[in-house]
Design an enzyme around this catalytic site. Sequence first.
Site, PDB file in Angstrom:
ATOM      1  N   HIS A  92       9.222  -0.274  -0.966  1.00 39.88           N
ATOM      2  CA  HIS A  92      10.556   0.282  -0.752  1.00 39.88           C
ATOM      3  C   HIS A  92      11.432  -0.007  -1.968  1.00 39.88           C
ATOM      4  CE1 HIS A  92      10.196   0.162   3.934  1.00 39.88           C
ATOM      5  NE2 HIS A  92       9.656   1.250   3.407  1.00 39.88           N
TER       6      HIS A  92
ATOM      7  N   ARG B 183       1.549   1.288   9.469  1.00 45.13           N
ATOM      8  CA  ARG B 183       2.455   0.760   8.427  1.00 45.13           C
ATOM      9  C   ARG B 183       3.621   0.028   9.099  1.00 45.13           C
ATOM     10  NH1 ARG B 183       4.241   1.546   2.996  1.00 45.13           N
ATOM     11  NH2 ARG B 183       6.406   2.202   2.743  1.00 45.13           N
TER      12      ARG B 183
ATOM     13  N   TYR C 162      13.157  -2.824  10.177  1.00 40.03           N
ATOM     14  CA  TYR C 162      12.200  -3.597  10.953  1.00 40.03           C
ATOM     15  C   TYR C 162      12.844  -4.805  11.628  1.00 40.03           C
ATOM     16  CZ  TYR C 162       8.913  -0.514   8.744  1.00 40.03           C
ATOM     17  OH  TYR C 162       8.262   0.619   8.339  1.00 40.03           O
TER      18      TYR C 162
ATOM     19  N   LYS D 191       5.001   5.800  -4.668  1.00 40.07           N
ATOM     20  CA  LYS D 191       5.876   6.935  -4.944  1.00 40.07           C
ATOM     21  C   LYS D 191       6.440   6.845  -6.357  1.00 40.07           C
ATOM     22  CE  LYS D 191       7.575   8.274  -0.352  1.00 40.07           C
ATOM     23  NZ  LYS D 191       8.787   8.432   0.481  1.00 40.07           N
TER      24      LYS D 191
END
Length: 324
Positions: free
Chosen positions: A280, A257, A289, A176
């Site tokens: 991230h 993912r 997670y 991203k």
Amino acid sequence: MPTPTSHWISTFLEAQAAEQGAATNTQLAYGRDLKDFDHWLARRDRDFSDATRAEVEAYLVHCSDSGLARSTRARRLSAIKQLYRFAFEEGLRSDNPAIQIAGPGQDKRLPKVLAVEEVDRLLEAARNSGRAPEDRQRNTCLMELLYATGMRVSELVSLPVSAARGDPRLLLVLGKGGKERMVPLSPPAREALAEWLTSRDAREETARLAGRPVSRFLFPSRSAAGHLTRHRFYLLIKEFAAAGGVDPAKVTPHTLRHAFATHLLAGGADLRAIQTMLGHADVATTEIYTHVLEHRLAELVHDHHPLSDTALRRSSGNISSDGQ
């Protein structure tokens, strides 16, 4: 003469793109959010330059009354906060009316988790799915890379073939905002990649000899983008789920993912390392997670500990069924 509010938005978005590498979709979302706030203010004969904290809060109440989701309201407030921080730094305002406003927060929904056994069945289904050997090699490579790296599906399908040359131990991924990161490949992923490259290159060479252009993508297709589309891969992974006996409702590319991150964490991997591999920006995003793992462990204890209510009920049921 006051600066037009349209100029506030365009200048802010340009700064977001230049300084923070904001993706196009993020800029479009912020632009829509700020235009909606601007229109709301205009109906009250106000604009960005003179809006007060009370008016920002009233706008958020309006969004809530309009039935907007909590996540949408949180994003709108984020856009407003960032706009006013930018305006303060640029001297467009001497204060920041949104700085102390607390957001609605996000719904705490944990990602769906696949067990290791379910991932194994998906990988096995991919190895056997496809009419031709080349299709099966491609499908195997797609799934092995996805599970080995935790890439976003858009990153996976658009991988350039140059990133996969030379039997790489690490794969360069464009994420991203144009940010690059390196992710390690497992031995099964490297093996699947090597087999697919041999098949893919032979097909591309045939195309070249026939006078057709050679693709620069690892997973070429006839789509407008020139590579396998996200939608096509979404349909493929549903086929793998059905063939592997895994509930298709549980399986999406993003589920793999999540499985990558959760299984790594369960195996003792460092949270910061997982953050880096997932791409991230903030470790707080990765921390979800740890909650997934805690939830899963709690379920296992609840279901299988001999003193848990569930285990006791099962035990009672077994005794009754034996007639004792």
